[in-house]
Design a protein around this motif. Structure first.
Motif, PDB file in Angstrom:
ATOM      1  N   LEU A  74       0.822  -1.206   0.000  1.00 38.16           N
ATOM      2  CA  LEU A  74       0.000   0.000   0.000  1.00 38.16           C
ATOM      3  C   LEU A  74       0.861   1.262   0.000  1.00 38.16           C
ATOM      4  N   ALA A  75       1.925   1.271   0.783  1.00 37.85           N
ATOM      5  CA  ALA A  75       2.818   2.442   0.826  1.00 37.85           C
ATOM      6  C   ALA A  75       3.433   2.696  -0.549  1.00 37.85           C
ATOM      7  N   PHE A  76       3.806   1.629  -1.247  1.00 32.87           N
ATOM      8  CA  PHE A  76       4.380   1.784  -2.584  1.00 32.87           C
ATOM      9  C   PHE A  76       3.319   2.252  -3.566  1.00 32.87           C
ATOM     10  N   SER A  77       2.170   1.603  -3.572  1.00 38.06           N
ATOM     11  CA  SER A  77       1.103   1.916  -4.522  1.00 38.06           C
ATOM     12  C   SER A  77       0.583   3.338  -4.359  1.00 38.06           C
ATOM     13  N   LYS A  78       0.520   3.801  -3.119  1.00 36.68           N
ATOM     14  CA  LYS A  78       0.004   5.147  -2.815  1.00 36.68           C
ATOM     15  C   LYS A  78       0.782   6.232  -3.548  1.00 36.68           C
ATOM     16  N   GLU A  95      -6.477   0.281  -5.487  1.00 35.46           N
ATOM     17  CA  GLU A  95      -7.516  -0.736  -5.572  1.00 35.46           C
ATOM     18  C   GLU A  95      -6.902  -2.112  -5.758  1.00 35.46           C
ATOM     19  N   MET A  96      -7.381  -3.075  -4.970  1.00 37.05           N
ATOM     20  CA  MET A  96      -6.886  -4.439  -5.074  1.00 37.05           C
ATOM     21  C   MET A  96      -7.955  -5.334  -5.654  1.00 37.05           C
ATOM     22  N   ASN A  97      -7.567  -6.108  -6.653  1.00 38.34           N
ATOM     23  CA  ASN A  97      -8.419  -7.130  -7.253  1.00 38.34           C
ATOM     24  C   ASN A  97      -7.559  -8.344  -7.523  1.00 38.34           C
ATOM     25  N   GLY A  98      -7.984  -9.494  -7.014  1.00 38.92           N
ATOM     26  CA  GLY A  98      -7.290 -10.736  -7.292  1.00 38.92           C
ATOM     27  C   GLY A  98      -5.830 -10.763  -6.892  1.00 38.92           C
ATOM     28  N   GLY A  99      -5.480 -10.075  -5.819  1.00 35.89           N
ATOM     29  CA  GLY A  99      -4.106 -10.088  -5.338  1.00 35.89           C
ATOM     30  C   GLY A  99      -3.190  -9.072  -5.984  1.00 35.89           C
ATOM     31  N   VAL A 100      -3.746  -8.209  -6.823  1.00 34.20           N
ATOM     32  CA  VAL A 100      -2.951  -7.164  -7.474  1.00 34.20           C
ATOM     33  C   VAL A 100      -3.479  -5.806  -7.025  1.00 34.20           C
ATOM     34  N   LEU A 101      -2.567  -4.968  -6.543  1.00 28.46           N
ATOM     35  CA  LEU A 101      -2.906  -3.630  -6.077  1.00 28.46           C
ATOM     36  C   LEU A 101      -2.575  -2.643  -7.193  1.00 28.46           C
ATOM     37  N   TYR A 102      -3.580  -1.903  -7.646  1.00 26.66           N
ATOM     38  CA  TYR A 102      -3.438  -0.975  -8.757  1.00 26.66           C
ATOM     39  C   TYR A 102      -3.583   0.468  -8.283  1.00 26.66           C
ATOM     40  N   SER A 103      -2.859   1.370  -8.930  1.00 29.02           N
ATOM     41  CA  SER A 103      -3.075   2.808  -8.722  1.00 29.02           C
ATOM     42  C   SER A 103      -2.501   3.559  -9.909  1.00 29.02           C
ATOM     43  N   THR A 104      -3.070   4.738 -10.170  1.00 27.40           N
ATOM     44  CA  THR A 104      -2.572   5.596 -11.243  1.00 27.40           C
ATOM     45  C   THR A 104      -3.025   7.029 -10.980  1.00 27.40           C
ATOM     46  N   ASN A 105      -2.252   7.966 -11.493  1.00 26.98           N
ATOM     47  CA  ASN A 105      -2.702   9.358 -11.438  1.00 26.98           C
ATOM     48  C   ASN A 105      -3.254   9.775 -12.800  1.00 26.98           C
ATOM     49  N   SER A 108       0.758  10.595 -15.492  1.00 32.32           N
ATOM     50  CA  SER A 108       2.158  10.258 -15.720  1.00 32.32           C
ATOM     51  C   SER A 108       2.652   8.999 -15.026  1.00 32.32           C
ATOM     52  N   ALA A 109       1.830   8.367 -14.213  1.00 29.52           N
ATOM     53  CA  ALA A 109       2.332   7.220 -13.461  1.00 29.52           C
ATOM     54  C   ALA A 109       1.244   6.178 -13.231  1.00 29.52           C
ATOM     55  N   ALA A 110       1.686   4.931 -13.137  1.00 28.30           N
ATOM     56  CA  ALA A 110       0.787   3.823 -12.815  1.00 28.30           C
ATOM     57  C   ALA A 110       1.594   2.769 -12.076  1.00 28.30           C
ATOM     58  N   SER A 111       0.904   1.992 -11.256  1.00 28.38           N
ATOM     59  CA  SER A 111       1.581   0.964 -10.479  1.00 28.38           C
ATOM     60  C   SER A 111       0.700  -0.268 -10.391  1.00 28.38           C
ATOM     61  N   THR A 112       1.325  -1.425 -10.483  1.00 34.70           N
ATOM     62  CA  THR A 112       0.662  -2.688 -10.165  1.00 34.70           C
ATOM     63  C   THR A 112       1.604  -3.448  -9.240  1.00 34.70           C
ATOM     64  N   VAL A 113       1.075  -3.886  -8.115  1.00 35.87           N
ATOM     65  CA  VAL A 113       1.865  -4.617  -7.125  1.00 35.87           C
ATOM     66  C   VAL A 113       1.155  -5.937  -6.852  1.00 35.87           C
TER      67      VAL A 113
END
Length: 168
Positions: A74-78, A95-105, A108-113
Motif C-alpha cells: 500500500l505504501a508503494f502503490s500510494k 484498488e486491489m483485485n485478485g491479489g494485485v494492487l493498482y493505482s494511477t494518477n 504520468s504514473a501507474a503501479s501494479t503490485v
C-alpha cells in the motif's frame, strides 16, 4: 464505544512512542488510560451508527495476511495514485483485485503490485485513508484478518482491534 476521533488524536499526540493506550466504555463516556493519565470523553450515541454493527456482523473473512506485507504494498502503490481532489475519483484510490494492487494518477504514473496471499481480497482505499490504515497496519505485530463487506474492508488485529475502510 463511539467517540469523536479528534479527542483521541489529542490524547495520542501527548503520548510517548510505544505507550500503551486502553479504552473502556463507561455509560455515556469513554475512559482513555494512557501512561499515568486518565481522560474521559463523551461517548456518541451508538444508535446513530447502526450500519457499522451490521456491516461488521455481515463481513466475511477473506484472508489472513502479514500486516507488513499489506503495508509495504500500500505504501508503494500510494505514491502513484493522484492526490488532487479535483481528479476523477477513480484516480484517488489504490484498488486491489485478485491479489494485485493498482493505482494511477492517469497523467504520468501507474503501479501494479502483486501481493501473495491476498488473491481473494477486493478492496478500494482512498488515498486520504492510506495514512491511518498504514499506521494501523504498522502497529500490528502479527498477521491481520481481512474481512469484506459490500460497504467496506475491515482489518482485524490479533488483539481484536479493528480498522475499517469504507468503499465509495
Amino acid at each position: 464505544l463511539t467517540a469523536i476521533g479528534g479527542r483521541f488524536t489529542q490524547v495520542l499526540q501527548a503520548a510517548a512512542a510505544g505507550a500503551l493506550l486502553t479504552m473502556e466504555a463507561k455509560g455515556g463516556a469513554v475512559g482513555i488510560n494512557l501512561q499515568k493519565t486518565h481522560t474521559e470523553v463523551q461517548s456518541l450515541d451508538p444508535a446513530h451508527f447502526p450500519f457499522w454493527d451490521k456491516t461488521l456482523s455481515e463481513a466475511v473473512e477473506v484472508a489472513v495476511v502479514e500486516a507488513e506485507r499489506i503495508a509495504a504494498a500500500l505504501a508503494f502503490s500510494k505514491k502513484f495514485a493522484s492526490d488532487q481532489d479535483s481528479a476523477d475519483r477513480k484516480f484517488l484510490v489504490c484498488e486491489m483485485n485478485g491479489g494485485v494492487l493498482y493505482s494511477t494518477n492517469h497523467a504520468s504514473a501507474a503501479s501494479t503490485v502483486v501481493v501473495r496471499g491476498m488473491e481473494k481480497i477486493n478492496m478500494r482505499v482512498h488515498v486520504k485513508d492510506t495514512p491511518p490504515l498504514l499506521a494501523f497496519l504498522t502497529s500490528c505485530r502479527e498477521p491481520v484478518t481481512v474481512l469484506e463487506h459490500a460497504r467496506s474492508t475491515i482489518f482485524r488485529r490479533g488483539d481484536g482491534a479493528l480498522f475499517g475502510v469504507n468503499r465509495f
